[in-house]
Motif scaffolding. Structure first.
Motif, short mmCIF file in Angstrom:
data_model
loop_
_atom_site.label_atom_id
_atom_site.label_comp_id
_atom_site.label_asym_id
_atom_site.label_seq_id
_atom_site.Cartn_x
_atom_site.Cartn_y
_atom_site.Cartn_z
N LEU A 31 1.20 -1.26 0.07
CA LEU A 31 -0.48 0.07 0.16
C LEU A 31 0.90 1.35 0.29
N THR A 32 -0.08 1.72 -0.95
CA THR A 32 1.13 3.22 -1.41
C THR A 32 0.47 4.05 -0.05
N ALA A 33 -1.27 4.98 -0.98
CA ALA A 33 -2.24 5.76 -0.64
C ALA A 33 -3.48 5.51 -0.42
N VAL A 34 -4.02 6.02 0.37
CA VAL A 34 -5.90 5.87 0.32
C VAL A 34 -6.01 7.69 -0.26
N SER A 35 -7.32 7.06 -1.44
CA SER A 35 -7.88 8.35 -1.35
C SER A 35 -9.55 8.50 -0.71
N VAL A 36 -10.12 9.23 -0.50
CA VAL A 36 -11.36 9.84 0.34
C VAL A 36 -12.20 10.56 -0.80
N GLN A 37 -13.72 9.99 -0.93
CA GLN A 37 -14.17 11.02 -1.96
C GLN A 37 -15.66 11.72 -0.80
N HIS A 38 -15.99 12.74 -1.27
CA HIS A 38 -16.89 13.32 -0.16
C HIS A 38 -17.40 14.30 -1.94
N ILE A 39 -18.82 14.38 -1.79
CA ILE A 39 -19.59 15.76 -2.96
C ILE A 39 -18.94 16.70 -2.00
N SER A 40 -19.09 18.09 -3.17
CA SER A 40 -18.65 19.13 -2.54
C SER A 40 -20.25 19.54 -2.06
N LYS A 41 -19.58 21.31 -1.71
CA LYS A 41 -21.48 21.52 -0.96
C LYS A 41 -21.96 22.05 -2.21
N ASP A 42 -21.42 22.69 -3.24
CA ASP A 42 -22.45 23.84 -3.99
C ASP A 42 -23.25 21.93 -4.71
N GLU A 44 -5.24 -11.06 13.06
CA GLU A 44 -4.02 -10.58 12.99
C GLU A 44 -4.45 -9.62 13.53
N GLU A 45 -3.24 -9.33 14.34
CA GLU A 45 -3.04 -7.74 15.19
C GLU A 45 -2.66 -6.68 13.05
N GLU A 46 -3.96 -5.58 13.85
CA GLU A 46 -3.82 -4.70 13.04
C GLU A 46 -2.61 -3.87 12.98
N ALA A 47 -2.28 -3.01 11.20
CA ALA A 47 -1.02 -2.85 11.56
C ALA A 47 -1.42 -1.25 11.25
N LEU A 48 -1.01 -0.48 11.76
CA LEU A 48 -1.58 1.19 11.77
C LEU A 48 -0.62 2.19 10.14
N LEU A 49 -1.03 2.33 9.51
CA LEU A 49 -0.16 2.92 8.29
C LEU A 49 -0.75 4.07 8.19
N GLY A 50 -1.36 4.98 8.35
CA GLY A 50 -1.58 6.38 8.90
C GLY A 50 -2.85 7.05 8.80
N THR A 51 -2.43 7.77 10.24
CA THR A 51 -4.53 8.87 10.14
C THR A 51 -4.09 10.39 9.33
N PHE A 52 -5.04 10.66 8.73
CA PHE A 52 -5.46 12.62 8.53
C PHE A 52 -6.96 12.52 8.37
N MET A 53 -6.99 14.11 7.85
CA MET A 53 -8.59 14.38 8.17
C MET A 53 -8.61 14.88 7.05
N TYR A 54 -10.16 14.33 6.43
CA TYR A 54 -10.65 15.01 5.12
C TYR A 54 -11.04 16.32 5.88
N ASN A 55 -10.33 16.83 4.69
CA ASN A 55 -10.81 18.79 4.38
C ASN A 55 -11.69 19.16 3.65
N VAL A 56 -12.73 19.69 4.27
CA VAL A 56 -14.81 19.58 3.31
C VAL A 56 -14.36 21.29 2.68
N ALA A 57 -13.51 22.08 2.83
CA ALA A 57 -12.92 23.23 1.97
C ALA A 57 -12.04 22.97 0.85
N LYS A 58 -11.44 21.24 0.58
CA LYS A 58 -10.92 21.84 -0.47
C LYS A 58 -11.73 20.23 -1.75
N GLU A 59 -9.97 20.13 -2.29
CA GLU A 59 -10.74 19.21 -3.49
C GLU A 59 -12.21 18.55 -2.87
N ALA A 60 -13.42 17.47 -3.76
CA ALA A 60 -13.78 16.71 -3.67
C ALA A 60 -13.18 15.53 -3.46
N ILE A 61 -12.05 14.83 -4.14
CA ILE A 61 -11.51 13.61 -4.08
C ILE A 61 -10.72 14.33 -3.37
#
Length: 405
Positions: free
Chosen positions: A304-315, A339-356
């Motif tokens: 794994l290298t990255a994860v993308s999360v998508q939501h619609i914009s306010k508009d 099996e024991e889980e391995a934490l790969l990262g934490t982040f915050m989805y910012n609704v003020a930025k792009e949808a994805i």
């Protein structure tokens, strides 16, 4: 004078002139090498007696005296003593014999002279032949010398002309060679400049090739990175599924009065909605409350290298708000159940930025490959009833298959 008396006298008269004539040529004979006088030469023999020139002279003298005596003596004197007659007869015989011998000597002398003439003639003929041979030998040489002497000025003139022509031609050729040398030097200099330019162009081409290789490598890396980033291992069409046992419950809208009224039209979407590319407004998976999780089973083991999360914009939101969008999210990697889980990262989805929004995982690409990924939503942007997730994409490189012994 009687017949008997005239015989001796006539003989004396005939012999005296002959003896006088023979005295001179006999006196002209060559002298002997012994140094004796001319009288010592032997002229001939009468009987057993040898006579010399002196004997001839004495006999001639005696004959002349006898002749004189006979002229002065009268005819009666013919009856003189017999000794005078006998002496005169002997003298006449002697003179006659001497004349014969003188004639023989003259014949032998003539033969000798003739032989000498013949020898001299032969010798002269031989010398003449040799002279002619020498002349014939020297004549071509003389002619050649004359020809050379007459042709030498012509040859000299021609030689001078040829020398002048050669000099002019050599000067012209030398001039041409000098101009050719100058042209060759100029061309050589131009060639050196061209070689330098070629070398410079070669160096530039090499550097350009290196730059092109670097650009290609960068493009390849970028394409690989883009591919890795854009490659989605959480597509339902690729074989990804939802582990329902470890996934939170779906929001039940029947608790709301509007859903009770319009229950036929208000049905919640299942969790695998987030594995599909349709992100039209309302086409999301609502999980119960402001916290929850979803576990996705990947179609293969992936680094794994990255994860993308998508939501619609306010508009484009029907309600005009995006308070149901997730906010704080954590990502875990796991292989099998329990099996024991391995934490790969934490982040915050910012609704003020792009949808994805794409969030790289730490230490990506991970040296360890995972078959499952868990997305844990810790909070949302203010909706206490549910949290909507439109789409989740998982990026990475597929692990190489393990060898089976």
């Amino acid at each position: 004078m009687g017949k008997g008396e005239g015989g001796p006298l006539a003989a004396a008269q005939l012999c005296c002139p002959l003896s006088l004539q023979l005295a001179c040529p006999l006196g002209g004979f060559p002298r002997p090498t012994s140094g004796k006088g001319l009288g010592s030469h032997s002229v001939g023999t009468v009987g057993n007696k040898h006579f010399s020139c002196s004997s001839y002279r004495s006999l001639c003298t005696e004959v002349e005296l006898v002749a004189r005596f006979l002229r002065s003596t009268p005819s009666s004197a013919g009856q003189g003593p017999a000794k005078w007659r006998k002496k005169a007869t002997e003298a006449a015989r002697t003179v006659f014999g001497l004349a014969c011998h003188a004639a023989g000597a003259l014949v032998s002398l003539w033969r000798h002279l003739m032989s000498m003439c013949v020898f001299t003639t032969q010798k002269m003929a031989l010398q003449k032949k040799r002279f002619l041979e020498v002349v014939f030998l020297l004549l071509p040489l003389a002619l050649a010398g004359v020809y050379c002497g007459t042709s030498l000025p012509v040859w000299t003139t021609r030689a001078k002309g040829l020398i002048e022509e050669l000099t002019c031609a050599s000067a012209a050729q030398l001039k041409i060679l000098r101009s050719s040398r100058a042209l060759l030097a100029e061309q050589t200099q131009k060639m050196q400049l061209l070689l330098q330019e070629v070398a410079q162009l070669t160096a530039e081409i090499r550097s350009g090739k290196k730059e092109v290789w670097e650009v290609n490598q960068a493009v390849s890396d970028m394409a690989s990175e883009v591919y890795v980033k854009t490659s989605d291992w959480a597509l339902k069409s690729s074989g990804a599924t939802i582990d329902m046992q470890r996934t939170s419950e779906t929001y039940d809208c029947k608790k709301e009065w509007i859903c009770r009224v319009l229950w036929f039209f208000c049905t919640a979407n299942p969790p695998d909605t987030i594995l599909q590319p349709d992100v039209s407004p309302g086409n999301c998976w609502p999980l119960q409350g402001h916290q929850g999780q979803v576990v996705i089973r990947l179609p293969a083991r992936v680094h794994l290298t990255a994860v993308s999360v998508q939501h619609i914009s306010k508009d484009v939101s029907p309600s005009g708000t995006v308070i149901s969008a997730p906010r704080d999210v954590a990502v875990f990697g796991l292989d099998a159940d329990g099996e024991e889980e391995a934490l790969l990262g934490t982040f915050m989805y910012n609704v003020a930025k792009e949808a994805i929004q794409t969030f790289p995982l730490k230490n990506a690409p991970l040296p360890r490959a995972f078959s499952y990924i868990k997305l844990l939503v810790k909070s949302n942007w203010g909706n206490p009833a549910y949290t909507c997730i439109y789409r989740v994409q998982v990026h990475g490189k597929m692990a190489k298959p393990e060898s089976v012994d």
